[in-house]
Design an enzyme around this catalytic site. Structure first.
Site, PDB file in Angstrom:
ATOM      1  CB  SER A 126      -0.872  -0.237   1.284  1.00  0.00           C
ATOM      2  OG  SER A 126      -1.197   1.297   1.636  1.00  0.00           O
ATOM      3  CE1 TYR A 150      -3.659  -2.260   4.840  1.00  0.00           C
ATOM      4  CE2 TYR A 150      -3.056  -0.206   4.006  1.00  0.00           C
ATOM      5  CZ  TYR A 150      -3.331  -1.359   3.855  1.00  0.00           C
ATOM      6  OH  TYR A 150      -3.952  -1.964   2.886  1.00  0.00           O
ATOM      7  CE  LYS A 154      -1.856  -4.777   3.298  1.00  0.00           C
ATOM      8  NZ  LYS A 154      -1.774  -5.851   2.487  1.00  0.00           N
TER       9      LYS A 154
HETATM   10  N1  LIG Z   1      -8.906  -1.649  -1.857  1.00  0.00           N
HETATM   11  C1  LIG Z   1      -7.811  -0.675  -1.802  1.00  0.00           C
HETATM   12  O1  LIG Z   1      -8.061   0.529  -1.717  1.00  0.00           O
HETATM   13  C2  LIG Z   1      -6.210  -1.120  -1.051  1.00  0.00           C
HETATM   14  C3  LIG Z   1      -5.107  -0.187  -1.459  1.00  0.00           C
HETATM   15  C4  LIG Z   1      -3.959  -0.403  -1.043  1.00  0.00           C
HETATM   16  C5  LIG Z   1      -3.531  -2.164  -0.182  1.00  0.00           C
HETATM   17  N2  LIG Z   1      -4.418  -2.999  -0.737  1.00  0.00           N
HETATM   18  C6  LIG Z   1      -4.446  -4.449  -0.211  1.00  0.00           C
HETATM   19  O2  LIG Z   1      -5.019  -5.076  -1.167  1.00  0.00           O
HETATM   20  C7  LIG Z   1      -6.214  -6.525  -0.418  1.00  0.00           C
HETATM   21  C8  LIG Z   1      -7.616  -6.861  -1.267  1.00  0.00           C
HETATM   22  O3  LIG Z   1      -7.721  -5.723  -1.023  1.00  0.00           O
HETATM   23  P1  LIG Z   1      -9.663  -5.992  -0.498  1.00  0.00           P
HETATM   24  O4  LIG Z   1      -9.378  -4.203  -1.003  1.00  0.00           O
HETATM   25  O5  LIG Z   1     -10.146  -6.618  -1.863  1.00  0.00           O
HETATM   26  O6  LIG Z   1     -10.110  -5.509   0.809  1.00  0.00           O
HETATM   27  P2  LIG Z   1     -10.839  -5.939   1.773  1.00  0.00           P
HETATM   28  O7  LIG Z   1     -10.887  -5.546   3.149  1.00  0.00           O
HETATM   29  O8  LIG Z   1     -12.424  -5.581   0.312  1.00  0.00           O
HETATM   30  O9  LIG Z   1     -10.682  -7.914   1.368  1.00  0.00           O
HETATM   31  C9  LIG Z   1     -10.559  -8.318   2.835  1.00  0.00           C
HETATM   32  C10 LIG Z   1     -10.595  -9.834   2.669  1.00  0.00           C
HETATM   33  O10 LIG Z   1      -9.761 -10.399   3.434  1.00  0.00           O
HETATM   34  C11 LIG Z   1     -10.866 -10.908   4.582  1.00  0.00           C
HETATM   35  N3  LIG Z   1      -9.952 -10.868   5.393  1.00  0.00           N
HETATM   36  C12 LIG Z   1      -9.087 -10.681   7.159  1.00  0.00           C
HETATM   37  N4  LIG Z   1      -8.879 -11.166   7.773  1.00  0.00           N
HETATM   38  C13 LIG Z   1      -9.203 -12.228   7.904  1.00  0.00           C
HETATM   39  C14 LIG Z   1      -8.622 -13.493   8.235  1.00  0.00           C
HETATM   40  N5  LIG Z   1      -7.592 -13.561   9.766  1.00  0.00           N
HETATM   41  N6  LIG Z   1      -8.599 -14.661   7.097  1.00  0.00           N
HETATM   42  C15 LIG Z   1      -8.835 -14.468   6.283  1.00  0.00           C
HETATM   43  N7  LIG Z   1     -10.046 -13.573   5.371  1.00  0.00           N
HETATM   44  C16 LIG Z   1      -9.619 -12.888   6.486  1.00  0.00           C
HETATM   45  C17 LIG Z   1     -12.072 -10.315   4.841  1.00  0.00           C
HETATM   46  O11 LIG Z   1     -13.168 -10.932   5.076  1.00  0.00           O
HETATM   47  C18 LIG Z   1     -11.936  -9.670   3.513  1.00  0.00           C
HETATM   48  O12 LIG Z   1     -13.122 -10.330   2.403  1.00  0.00           O
HETATM   49  C19 LIG Z   1      -5.458  -6.240   1.230  1.00  0.00           C
HETATM   50  O13 LIG Z   1      -4.325  -7.257   2.032  1.00  0.00           O
HETATM   51  C20 LIG Z   1      -5.521  -4.516   0.390  1.00  0.00           C
HETATM   52  O14 LIG Z   1      -4.927  -4.194   2.436  1.00  0.00           O
HETATM   53  C21 LIG Z   1      -6.075  -2.752  -0.957  1.00  0.00           C
END
Ligand SMILES: NC(=O)c1ccc[n+]([C@@H]2O[C@H](COP(=O)([O-])OP(=O)(O)OC[C@H]3O[C@@H](n4cnc5c(N)ncnc54)[C@H](O)[C@@H]3O)[C@@H](O)[C@H]2O)c1
Ligand SMILES: NC(=O)c1ccc[n+]([C@@H]2O[C@H](COP(=O)([O-])OP(=O)(O)OC[C@H]3O[C@@H](n4cnc5c(N)ncnc54)[C@H](O)[C@@H]3O)[C@@H](O)[C@H]2O)c1
Lengths: 322, 322
Positions: A126, A150, A154
């Site tokens: 991120s 966070y 990361k």
């Molecule tokens: N969406 C963004 O803007 C963004 C930006 C940078 C990085 N990211 C990263 O990309 C990845 C995916 O993002 P996203 O937007 O799809 O996130 P999201 O929050 O929609 O999905 C994350 C999923 O992880 C699951 N999860 C959390 N803890 C868990 C656990 N202990 N065991 C199993 N599952 C678990 C949640 O239930 C959720 O479905 C994440 O790692 C996030 O940090 C996202």
């Protein structure tokens, strides 16, 4: 190919499952295209709405070792590790963030390390790893200085993934994602949640608040581009990764005001007028510490692609709604 | 003041214990100078040769929680955390490095986090966090790209220390040390061990091998300066730490050839002629990935001091031998 996807019920996870099932093949560790035989989708939440004989869905917490061990085995070719505790929640619950974002991720890498085959691991990092005094446009050579737990978590993962890869334990690729917009459904616990809400809610006929200065610049990517990037990052030949395993992705740099102007242009005055401007210092402080623009030279060279305009991002979301 | 020092039987640890006993006071968390009542020195090895009623020596492994818990308590004002598995050993034994350099350090920070008072924590990082294509003179804004597990582990600690400090759990300061030369006694398992050996062994009348190209540039600091820096880093008012908790220290940039010329000038041709030049690729690869020169603007501004010349470093060692 046997593929494991964690966080598969999340925004990117679910779209990735769909995209891989449609695509049908990926490159294996011998550099050959191979049909996807099985996708194991792991998430605490339930992955709904996708039925395919190749898909096996598991509701499990990735911090529970036994679940991980039985899902990832000697036949696993690739893992997309997307499960995470997002920014605002990791800030609020320090121990939960450490446990999922660092400890579970490391345990997963250790699981992969002990397998006979070398597994390709794609994770997401991120822009929250950056902070402190920053140039307007951040270079790939910029030091990380997270201003949130966070971002710290990361960055720690990025370091470990790179070292595990250097040692040959895994073949890791960490994609440093822009903020993903427009996120459908409900707001989530990310500090950047407003960036989707100010588009999504007005289109739903609902009011939305913009908690930051409209001149704030954001670094964005649409969900479809992000899933494309995850697959592209997986497919890259390891020989091309000459600047390391952690890649600042290309994105779109826009101000909040430009986003709203685009909304007004494409969807009309009435829609755009549903956005109010009530500052929220906590959100503003976190998001302000993230850079709004990057050179991303390495990602460009590796062939990653950014959205052409914010109009494109809105249109992708409108097409999805239709 | 109650001070805890880990790695107290090591090169820097032992000199720090002596320096603090001599100095007799430090700044406490209320910003006042206070007499040092007790120093608890922890090391797997035995700290020998220092007797003082204020000093309590404990032979213990910092990865054993119970030992840590009983040494660090509600009366602890400051911790100097110096215990580490050094570079070549952490490269050889991955799990040991992870366990001591990351896990034990984190457990210590968690111990401090749960104490009622805010403890000042001084740790040492390393130039091994840098790597990849680097400018000749590295800026403070340079990204970390470790090429060793040791460098990775130090970088992870730096990130955690900064986040624990930002959250107010501790008052951390990580000092990114140049290579310490001249290390007395036996060679250790650091990849940089040769940099001391090529001075120390010839002065002992023994042969020494230089495993790297003599034009290689190193970033050095004498043990006395390093101990000064540890104390200075502890004493700094937190308000001055406006560029973060991780400080690239000032050092001396010299080539191996310049070091040997200095040895020849100060100690004669016969001494200098005891150095042979047999390349060792493994050592050369690790050390080559470390920068040989830094701007260290932040450290300069904070008042840290580098050695004036390599002659000064040799003379410090000669004075110690006398
Ligand atoms: N969406 C963004 O803007 C963004 C930006 C940078 C990085 N990211 C990263 O990309 C990845 C995916 O993002 P996203 O937007 O799809 O996130 P999201 O929050 O929609 O999905 C994350 C999923 O992880 C699951 N999860 C959390 N803890 C868990 C656990 N202990 N065991 C199993 N599952 C678990 C949640 O239930 C959720 O479905 C994440 O790692 C996030 O940090 C996202
Ligand atoms: N010397 C250098 O060139 C240099 C450069 C950069 C950073 N550093 C760092 O500075 C610190 C001190 O360096 P040094 O040169 O004095 O190192 P050293 O090797 O002389 O001392 C380290 C001490 O830690 C102790 N130790 C190791 N594992 C332990 C454990 N599990 N429990 C308790 N004690 C343990 C060792 O017994 C040793 O006495 C280290 O963290 C090192 O990584 C040193």
């Amino acid at each position: 190919m046997h593929i494991v996807i964690t966080g598969a019920a999340g925004l990117l996870g679910k779209k990735l499952v769909q995209a891989l099932l449609t695509k049908g093949f990926l490159t294996n560790q011998r550099g050959q295209l191979e049909a996807i035989e099985r996708i194991t989708a792991i998430d605490i939440a339930t992955l709904e709405g996708i039925v395919d004989p190749r898909l096996r869905s598991i509701s499990a917490d990735i911090s529970q070792t036994s679940e991980l061990e039985s899902s990832i085995d000697a036949r696993t070719d690739s893992v997309f590790h997307l499960a995470a505790i997002v920014s605002a929640q990791a800030e609020q619950d320090f121990e939960l963030g450490m446990r999922i974002n660092i400890d579970a991720a490391r345990r997963m890498m250790d699981r992969l390390r002990h397998l006979p085959q070398r597994v390709r691991l794609v994770t997401t990092s991120s822009v929250a790893v950056f902070g402190g005094s920053l140039p307007l446009k951040v270079e790939d050579s910029r030091v990380w200085m997270p201003q949130s737990s966070y971002g710290t978590q990361k960055a720690v993962n990025d370091l470990l993934l790179a070292d595990y890869s250097r040692r040959g334990f895994i073949d890791g690729r960490s994609l440093r994602m822009p903020t993903i917009v427009v996120r459908p459904g409900k707001p989530n616990a990310a500090a950047s949640s407003f960036a989707s809400a100010i588009i999504r809610e007005p289109l739903n006929g609902a009011a939305a608040n913009c908690p930051v200065n409209p001149l704030m610049r954001l670094w964005l990517m649409s969900p479809a581009r992000a899933v494309q990037a995850l697959i592209h990052g997986h497919e890259l030949d390891v020989k091309r990764l000459d600047q390391g395993r952690v890649i600042n992705l290309c994105g779109l740099s826009v101000t909040v005001a430009e986003m709203l102007a685009s909304l007004q242009r494409l969807c009309g005055d009435e829609t755009a007028s549903r956005v109010s401007f009530q500052p929220d210092r906590a959100i503003e402080d976190i998001v302000n510490s993230w850079p709004g623009n990057f050179h991303a030279d390495y990602a460009h060279r590796l062939g990653f692609q950014a959205n052409a305009s914010f109009d494109e991002i809105i249109n992708e979301y409108l097409a999805e709604l239709a």
